[in-house]
Write a protein that holds these residues in place. Sequence first.
Motif, PDB file in Angstrom:
ATOM      1  N   THR A  50       0.836  -1.203   0.000  1.00 19.39           N
ATOM      2  CA  THR A  50       0.000   0.000   0.000  1.00 19.39           C
ATOM      3  C   THR A  50       0.870   1.252   0.000  1.00 19.39           C
ATOM      4  O   THR A  50       0.574   2.236  -0.692  1.00 19.39           O
ATOM      5  N   MET A  51       1.944   1.226   0.759  1.00 14.59           N
ATOM      6  CA  MET A  51       2.866   2.354   0.796  1.00 14.59           C
ATOM      7  C   MET A  51       3.542   2.554  -0.561  1.00 14.59           C
ATOM      8  O   MET A  51       3.712   3.680  -1.033  1.00 14.59           O
ATOM      9  N   ILE A  52       3.912   1.455  -1.205  1.00 10.65           N
ATOM     10  CA  ILE A  52       4.530   1.555  -2.531  1.00 10.65           C
ATOM     11  C   ILE A  52       3.544   2.183  -3.518  1.00 10.65           C
ATOM     12  O   ILE A  52       3.897   3.087  -4.284  1.00 10.65           O
ATOM     13  N   ALA A  53       2.301   1.721  -3.468  1.00 11.25           N
ATOM     14  CA  ALA A  53       1.289   2.244  -4.389  1.00 11.25           C
ATOM     15  C   ALA A  53       1.020   3.722  -4.142  1.00 11.25           C
ATOM     16  O   ALA A  53       0.720   4.474  -5.078  1.00 11.25           O
ATOM     17  N   GLY A  54       1.140   4.159  -2.890  1.00 10.49           N
ATOM     18  CA  GLY A  54       0.900   5.555  -2.545  1.00 10.49           C
ATOM     19  C   GLY A  54       2.130   6.426  -2.633  1.00 10.49           C
ATOM     20  O   GLY A  54       2.106   7.589  -2.223  1.00 10.49           O
ATOM     21  N   ASN A  55       3.220   5.864  -3.164  1.00  4.65           N
ATOM     22  CA  ASN A  55       4.480   6.601  -3.314  1.00  4.65           C
ATOM     23  C   ASN A  55       5.029   7.070  -1.968  1.00  4.65           C
ATOM     24  O   ASN A  55       5.648   8.118  -1.854  1.00  4.65           O
ATOM     25  N   THR A  56       4.771   6.267  -0.924  1.00  2.00           N
ATOM     26  CA  THR A  56       5.287   6.577   0.415  1.00  2.00           C
ATOM     27  C   THR A  56       6.106   5.408   0.966  1.00  2.00           C
ATOM     28  O   THR A  56       6.111   5.150   2.158  1.00  2.00           O
ATOM     29  N   ALA A  57       6.764   4.685   0.077  1.00  2.00           N
ATOM     30  CA  ALA A  57       7.516   3.505   0.488  1.00  2.00           C
ATOM     31  C   ALA A  57       8.659   3.892   1.420  1.00  2.00           C
ATOM     32  O   ALA A  57       9.252   4.966   1.284  1.00  2.00           O
ATOM     33  N   PRO A  58       9.003   3.028   2.365  1.00  7.49           N
ATOM     34  CA  PRO A  58      10.182   3.276   3.202  1.00  7.49           C
ATOM     35  C   PRO A  58      11.432   3.194   2.344  1.00  7.49           C
ATOM     36  O   PRO A  58      11.438   2.570   1.277  1.00  7.49           O
ATOM     37  N   ASP A  59      12.499   3.804   2.808  1.00  7.80           N
ATOM     38  CA  ASP A  59      13.759   3.744   2.063  1.00  7.80           C
ATOM     39  C   ASP A  59      14.304   2.320   2.010  1.00  7.80           C
ATOM     40  O   ASP A  59      14.822   1.882   0.986  1.00  7.80           O
ATOM     41  N   LEU A  60      14.185   1.619   3.131  1.00  7.29           N
ATOM     42  CA  LEU A  60      14.667   0.251   3.246  1.00  7.29           C
ATOM     43  C   LEU A  60      13.525  -0.642   3.693  1.00  7.29           C
ATOM     44  O   LEU A  60      12.646  -0.208   4.438  1.00  7.29           O
ATOM     45  N   MET A  61      13.558  -1.907   3.278  1.00  3.05           N
ATOM     46  CA  MET A  61      12.508  -2.833   3.701  1.00  3.05           C
ATOM     47  C   MET A  61      13.051  -4.246   3.754  1.00  3.05           C
ATOM     48  O   MET A  61      13.911  -4.636   2.965  1.00  3.05           O
ATOM     49  N   TRP A  62      12.557  -4.999   4.727  1.00  2.05           N
ATOM     50  CA  TRP A  62      12.876  -6.421   4.792  1.00  2.05           C
ATOM     51  C   TRP A  62      12.014  -7.162   3.780  1.00  2.05           C
ATOM     52  O   TRP A  62      10.813  -6.879   3.645  1.00  2.05           O
ATOM     53  N   LEU A  63      12.617  -8.120   3.094  1.00  2.00           N
ATOM     54  CA  LEU A  63      11.887  -9.010   2.190  1.00  2.00           C
ATOM     55  C   LEU A  63      12.394 -10.428   2.396  1.00  2.00           C
ATOM     56  O   LEU A  63      13.598 -10.664   2.410  1.00  2.00           O
ATOM     57  N   SER A  64      11.497 -11.374   2.550  1.00  2.00           N
ATOM     58  CA  SER A  64      11.917 -12.769   2.556  1.00  2.00           C
ATOM     59  C   SER A  64      12.083 -13.226   1.112  1.00  2.00           C
ATOM     60  O   SER A  64      11.591 -12.598   0.168  1.00  2.00           O
TER      61      SER A  64
END
Length: 456
Positions: A112-126
Amino acid sequence: MSKIHKILGLLMLAVMLLAACGGQATQAPAATQAPAATQVPGATELPSEPAATEAPTAAASGEKATITLATWAGADESKELQAVIDKVNAEATDFQIVHQAIPSDYYTKVQTMIAGNTAPDLMWLSQEFVANYADNGALMDITDQVAKLSDMPAANLDDYYPSSLAVAKYQDRLYGLPWIAQPVVLYYNPDLFQKAGVNPPDDSWTWDTFKDAAKKLTLKDASGNVTQYGTTFSGWPPIQMFIWQAGGEVITPDLKSAPIDSPEAIQGEQFYADMIYNPDYAVPEDVIKEQGFGEMAKAGKVAMFFGGASDDLDTAWQKDPKNAKMLMALVPKGPKDRTTFAWTAITAVSSQTKNPDLAVKAMVALTDGIHHWKVLAPRKSLATVDVIAAAVPGKKDSAPVILKAAESMRSFNIIPKHSDWDTIFWEQFQDPLFHKKGTATDLAAAARPKLEEVLP
């Protein structure tokens, strides 16, 4: 189709990974049921609408740029992670990392953050999310930036286990750095082995040795009721591990075929099918639902349990005598080798970051910090008993086994449409196989064409 709609389909495989045990390890969601929406256990969730990420820059006055980090860490893990972040921030002169914990509905909220252009700078991904996020442009290609940071230990790509570093790559480009690689090991209850007169597992164990021990360790009372089980399966550990051990594959390295119907794959699949929920060896499905998965091992009701190297089965009894004593051994060897699955996660950099160079620098510094906190750090230079013991003192005795397991660990071959692939693999192959609705041979032959339709 929008980026977010493409990514939303990937809420899948994480629910099948690393079930059952709490403790030092980051927990992937439970592996006791069919895949469902990712739900990372933890503390109280964040508000449904995360605050927008600012576009911080280092001020002329010398202020540090703020780099935001999203993780699925729950309350206890967040506290430990914050200590790592505090140390990184204290040493940094040009950035400060601000942690945003999202312990529930993590991927839904990140998307949702990515879609709203408010993504965090860093993110954990499995591991199962990296290819999809990279393919859809949500991640920044950091290949060149990391190459310029050769003075930072975690930026030395040659130091990583190749199978772990591969998880962070897509189409030969780097999109993050792995901060953990948990090889699957075999936890066992030495007291139950001694009482049953069964020798404990060692490096000579094969599938046959394991199966024979599981049967001997499954005990019944005078009325015929099972009071103790030899082992337990539930979709965890991944069936892929046994397919690999027999010399088979589910997705080839070139990502062009899904040979789950090869003779080697069938051998591994049938071994798994013969064990899972079979009361002669393993806990039935209804009993798992009633009494838990890893909980039964901790309660002394299961003699052998496949778990991640950082699970707490070998440390819980040291803290609370109510938990059964369990020790660690390598997984049994298959017909070909002793390949073990490694759950791997990375820290990725968002393509939306306003500070790309600083975000990469912060990610590398943070990765090194986490490597001295989590087991197992996926770097060969840190693969020592001392490093493991310093990170988790209770793991000191298990460290040699963990290091030996790391030599044979690997992750999945991941494709961008892994959600679709995994849904088919579960619904049309694994679930009916586990519930005796067909043979491995017949089900694999029917599922393979459908699996290959979603390959790149």
